[in-house]
Design a protein around this motif. Structure first.
Motif, mmCIF file in Angstrom:
data_model
loop_
_atom_site.group_PDB
_atom_site.id
_atom_site.type_symbol
_atom_site.label_atom_id
_atom_site.label_comp_id
_atom_site.label_asym_id
_atom_site.label_seq_id
_atom_site.Cartn_x
_atom_site.Cartn_y
_atom_site.Cartn_z
ATOM 1 N N GLY A 16 0.838 -1.156 0.043
ATOM 2 C CA GLY A 16 -0.075 0.159 0.045
ATOM 3 C C GLY A 16 0.819 1.183 -0.051
ATOM 4 N N ARG A 37 3.364 4.220 -1.232
ATOM 5 C CA ARG A 37 3.422 4.920 -2.704
ATOM 6 C C ARG A 37 4.785 5.682 -2.570
ATOM 7 N NH1 ARG A 37 -1.967 8.475 -3.238
ATOM 8 N NH2 ARG A 37 -0.968 8.827 -5.216
ATOM 9 N N VAL A 81 2.278 2.344 -6.626
ATOM 10 C CA VAL A 81 2.023 1.823 -5.328
ATOM 11 C C VAL A 81 2.143 0.529 -5.170
ATOM 12 C CG1 VAL A 81 -0.337 1.354 -6.428
ATOM 13 C CG2 VAL A 81 -0.101 1.720 -3.789
ATOM 14 N N VAL A 82 2.673 0.023 -3.943
ATOM 15 C CA VAL A 82 3.093 -1.384 -3.826
ATOM 16 C C VAL A 82 1.699 -2.388 -3.386
ATOM 17 C CG1 VAL A 82 4.404 -2.988 -2.364
ATOM 18 C CG2 VAL A 82 5.317 -0.725 -2.873
ATOM 19 N N ARG A 98 0.440 -3.376 -14.011
ATOM 20 C CA ARG A 98 1.287 -4.125 -13.055
ATOM 21 C C ARG A 98 2.534 -4.737 -13.378
ATOM 22 N NH1 ARG A 98 -2.744 -8.312 -10.498
ATOM 23 N NH2 ARG A 98 -3.515 -8.329 -12.707
ATOM 24 N N SER A 147 0.856 4.363 -10.980
ATOM 25 C CA SER A 147 -0.005 5.109 -10.638
ATOM 26 C C SER A 147 -0.054 6.472 -11.403
ATOM 27 C CB SER A 147 -0.352 5.560 -8.872
ATOM 28 O OG SER A 147 1.026 5.649 -8.443
ATOM 29 N N MET A 176 -2.975 -0.930 -0.777
ATOM 30 C CA MET A 176 -3.538 0.128 -1.592
ATOM 31 C C MET A 176 -5.146 0.790 -1.313
ATOM 32 S SD MET A 176 -3.914 -0.085 -5.563
ATOM 33 C CE MET A 176 -4.586 1.158 -6.588
ATOM 34 N N LEU A 219 -7.163 6.021 -4.235
ATOM 35 C CA LEU A 219 -6.078 6.111 -5.221
ATOM 36 C C LEU A 219 -6.720 5.676 -6.580
ATOM 37 C CD1 LEU A 219 -3.368 6.519 -6.132
ATOM 38 C CD2 LEU A 219 -2.712 4.252 -5.465
ATOM 39 N N GLU A 261 -7.974 8.985 -7.719
ATOM 40 C CA GLU A 261 -6.784 10.112 -8.109
ATOM 41 C C GLU A 261 -6.144 9.598 -9.490
ATOM 42 O OE1 GLU A 261 -3.925 10.209 -5.070
ATOM 43 O OE2 GLU A 261 -2.399 11.152 -6.441
ATOM 44 N N MET A 262 -6.201 8.124 -9.804
ATOM 45 C CA MET A 262 -5.423 7.841 -10.961
ATOM 46 C C MET A 262 -6.252 8.218 -12.205
ATOM 47 S SD MET A 262 -4.046 4.041 -9.904
ATOM 48 C CE MET A 262 -3.513 3.311 -11.654
ATOM 49 N N TYR A 297 -9.355 -6.882 -5.825
ATOM 50 C CA TYR A 297 -10.482 -7.402 -6.741
ATOM 51 C C TYR A 297 -10.505 -6.288 -8.022
ATOM 52 C CZ TYR A 297 -15.248 -7.381 -8.858
ATOM 53 O OH TYR A 297 -16.151 -7.723 -9.680
ATOM 54 N N ILE A 330 -8.091 -4.128 -9.339
ATOM 55 C CA ILE A 330 -6.746 -4.151 -10.220
ATOM 56 C C ILE A 330 -6.578 -5.539 -10.890
ATOM 57 C CG2 ILE A 330 -5.750 -1.903 -9.127
ATOM 58 C CD1 ILE A 330 -3.660 -4.178 -8.133
ATOM 59 N N SER A 331 -7.069 -6.515 -10.281
ATOM 60 C CA SER A 331 -6.895 -8.014 -10.840
ATOM 61 C C SER A 331 -7.918 -8.403 -11.894
ATOM 62 C CB SER A 331 -6.754 -8.897 -10.081
ATOM 63 O OG SER A 331 -7.833 -9.030 -9.028
ATOM 64 N N THR A 339 -14.835 -0.017 -9.750
ATOM 65 C CA THR A 339 -14.543 -0.723 -11.036
ATOM 66 C C THR A 339 -14.906 0.460 -12.159
ATOM 67 O OG1 THR A 339 -16.654 -1.983 -11.450
ATOM 68 C CG2 THR A 339 -15.098 -3.148 -10.637
ATOM 69 N N TYR A 354 -12.214 3.124 -12.308
ATOM 70 C CA TYR A 354 -10.764 2.424 -12.658
ATOM 71 C C TYR A 354 -10.956 2.184 -14.140
ATOM 72 C CZ TYR A 354 -6.386 0.089 -12.093
ATOM 73 O OH TYR A 354 -4.688 -0.321 -12.220
ATOM 74 N N GLU A 361 -6.892 -12.518 -2.400
ATOM 75 C CA GLU A 361 -6.550 -11.387 -1.559
ATOM 76 C C GLU A 361 -7.974 -10.439 -1.745
ATOM 77 O OE1 GLU A 361 -3.492 -9.225 -3.560
ATOM 78 O OE2 GLU A 361 -2.173 -11.115 -2.945
#
Lengths: 102, 500
Positions: A6, A8, A19-20, A63, A76, B1, B5, B8-9, B170, B172-173, B203, B206, B357
């Motif tokens: 988490g 950054r 971000v990790v 990623r 990011s 994360m 964010l 923000e992205m 969930y 990002i994957s 979702t 993103y 996760e």
């Protein structure tokens, strides 16, 4: 450096930020453009330039993984520098998006 | 994360794109991020450690969700359809907190100790206040993103904990960042207090797919909004789908822009999905199965699966239309026996377990994951030879008759195929001889068929032990507001009838 999930990080040489997503097994040096990244919010050292060996670019929303340390990063903010871990180039993780389900 | 964010992205990469809209107007990602920061500063000034949301859909919902994250406070959307007494009980459990309420709902929750109520209008005004938007936010170390009260059909509602890491994992994957075209719009009509409503915000943000909000679901309004906003994507619960198809026919509105419809949150009757596929041949249908405790979707039956099953002469392939597809590649799924340990093989029915996760498996003050990370879903199901998952319903709903496990869903599916049956619920009733017997509540079209005819219908297709022994004819069946059949309510009513 200690890299927590988490956390950054921003590049010392370009606009890249990450971000990790998954932490590494131990301490690693997280780099962009060939130079160590700094925690977001901290001052970066000045006068550094992107190393040609690490100039492939980092994309936002992609990623990146390093198999040796197990770290997984999410871009990011995009930038011209590319990511590496202890000098090893990080590789793009193939993502297979699902059909929209929400 | 952290979940904010994601916004923000989007604000950084596609800031000018409109992200959220209702009839009152739209909001770009950049503006949404600016306002969410404003909202976060405003919320940070209140005592309390949670942000509660009581209101309809609309851009204020994603703003409040992201603002709560930025302020480092868990976000707690509440069900505004609850009776006042039940609602106030839940509100009291969130203390100390600040509660954002639609103007029309604020009076219902006033005066609860430790809970400060602000109206949605006041919150929205604070979001656009320049002083709020520009101020630095205090750093708060908080990894709980959402507390979501489960519907609580048995006992008090439990507060499911969803951490930022579960939700973002969930997203990002399973979603490609900015993967949606600029012409794509998703119609969201599931309420803010449903996991699907939360997942849709994350979702949608993103992927860069604009969300058009319907304040709350009504079939006519849904069809009209879908047409007016050129909606390309939508998520519905099964009971909504047949009503939408009816409304399209009644209003004579076609939806040429609609490309993808996902459904979940309950069992989809085969007749309804087949009708939908016939009526909307160009639409991709996706069946998504998930739970609150798993941060939404864990298995997906995709568009190709639908078409293959629909067209296949092979019984086994065709049956997949009744499955929820295959588990996401980012998690593991097992079917286990009654001991909770033995992993069962193909076509053996047991409890569905998941690990990954995105799987939170946690309630407030109570972690329910096993030491090695597995979550027992309390759903019964089985997997076919090719990995397609068939969900049979809640484990507690499975009927145990003389040692035989009987799935209500299987019997309901068979009865629904009878031309006179409109709707049906099957459940177990206490029985002195067998422990439990099969009972059903059923809605039929006129003229109502004889019980013997219906019993014969089941018996020739399944077997006699699965044939209902108790028949209760009704005008309609009870559902909750998210389309879940309240099988347990019927079971309790009918059990009382037997005792009386």
């Amino acid at each position: 450096m200690q890299v927590k999930p988490g956390s950054r990080w921003k590049s010392a040489v370009d606009s890249t930020e990450v971000v990790v997503v998954r932490p590494p097994k131990g301490d690693v040096s997280l780099e962009c453009g060939g130079h160590p990244m700094v925690a977001l919010g901290e001052a970066a050292p000045e006068g550094l330039t992107i190393s040609p060996d690490f100039s492939g670019g980092t994309s936002v929303g992609k990623r990146y993984v390093d198999a040796d340390s197990g770290i997984e990063l999410l871009g990011s903010k995009a930038g011209p520098g590319s990511l590496s871990v202890d000098g090893r180039a990080a590789t793009l993780k193939d993502a297979k998006p699902l059909p929209a389900s929400d | 994360m952290q979940t904010h964010l994601l916004l923000e992205m989007a604000a950084e990469a596609i800031g000018d794109r409109e992200g959220y809209t209702t009839v009152e107007g739209g909001l770009s990602y950049a503006e949404a991020f600016r306002r969410a920061k404003g909202g976060a500063n405003f919320l940070s000034r209140f005592e309390g450690d949670k942000v509660v949301f009581l209101g309809h859909n609309g851009p204020a919902f994603p703003l409040a969700l992201y603002a709560a994250g930025l302020a480092g406070r868990p976000f707690v959307p509440l069900n505004y359809r609850l009776a006042d007494a039940d609602l106030r009980k839940l509100v009291a459990r969130t203390a100390p907190s600040v509660l954002i309420a639609d103007g029309t709902m604020a009076t219902r929750v006033h005066g609860v100790e430790g809970v400060r109520v602000v109206t949605r209008e006041a919150f929205e005004a604070a979001c656009v206040d320049d002083d709020n938007c520009c101020a630095e936010l205090p750093f708060v170390d908080q990894d709980i993103a959402i507390l979501l009260f489960t519907s609580g059909t048995t006992g008090d509602p439990k507060a499911a904990v969803l951490r930022h890491g579960n939700l973002t994992s969930y997203v990002i994957s399973t979603v490609e960042f900015m993967g949606a075209g600029e012409d794509e719009t998703a119609l969201v009509s599931v309420p803010p207090y449903h996991i699907a409503g939360i997942a849709a915000v994350l979702t949608g943000t993103y992927s860069g797919r604009r969300i058009a909000y319907l304040h709350s679901f009504a079939p006519d309004a849904w069809v009209q909004l879908a047409h007016a906003e050129r909606v390309t994507h939508a998520m519905v619960v099964p009971t909504m789908l047949s009503r939408i198809l009816d409304a399209m026919e009644l209003l004579k509105i076609e939806l040429p822009h609609l490309r993808a419809v996902s459904y979940g949150g309950g069992r989809m009757p085969a007749a309804v999905i087949e009708r939908a596929m016939q009526k909307l041949p160009n639409v991709d249908f996706v069946n998504a199965y998930g739970l609150t405790e798993t941060s939404s979707t864990i298995a997906v039956l995709g568009p190709e699966d639908h078409r293959q099953a629909f067209a296949s002469p092979d019984e086994k392939v065709r049956a997949r239309l009744g499955s929820v597809g295959r588990p996401l590649p980012s998690l593991e799924l097992e079917i286990r026996g009654p001991d909770g340990k033995t992993v069962l093989g193909p076509r053996e029915s047991g409890e569905i377990y998941v690990r990954g996760e995105q799987v939170a498996g946690e309630y407030l003050h109570k972690k329910v994951l096993s030491d090695d990370g597995w979550f027992a879903t309390n759903d019964a199901g089985w997997v076919d030879e090719d990995g397609y998952l068939f969900v049979e319903g809640r484990l507690d709903d499975v009927i145990v008759r003389g040692g035989e496990n009987i799935s209500p869903g299987e019997i309901e599916d068979v009865l629904r195929q009878h031309p006179s049956v409109v709707d049906v619920a099957v459940y177990g009733l206490p029985d002195d001889q067998w422990g439990e017997k099969v009972g059903c509540s059923i809605v039929c079209a006129d003229p109502r068929p004889e019980t013997a005819e219906l019993a014969q219908w089941v018996q020739t297709r399944l077997r006699s032990t699965k044939t209902p022994e108790s028949w209760d004819f009704r005008a309609e069946l009870p559902y909750n507001e998210t389309g879940k059949l309240l099988r347990r309510v019927l079971k309790v009513e009918m059990t009382k009838d037997i005792a009386a």
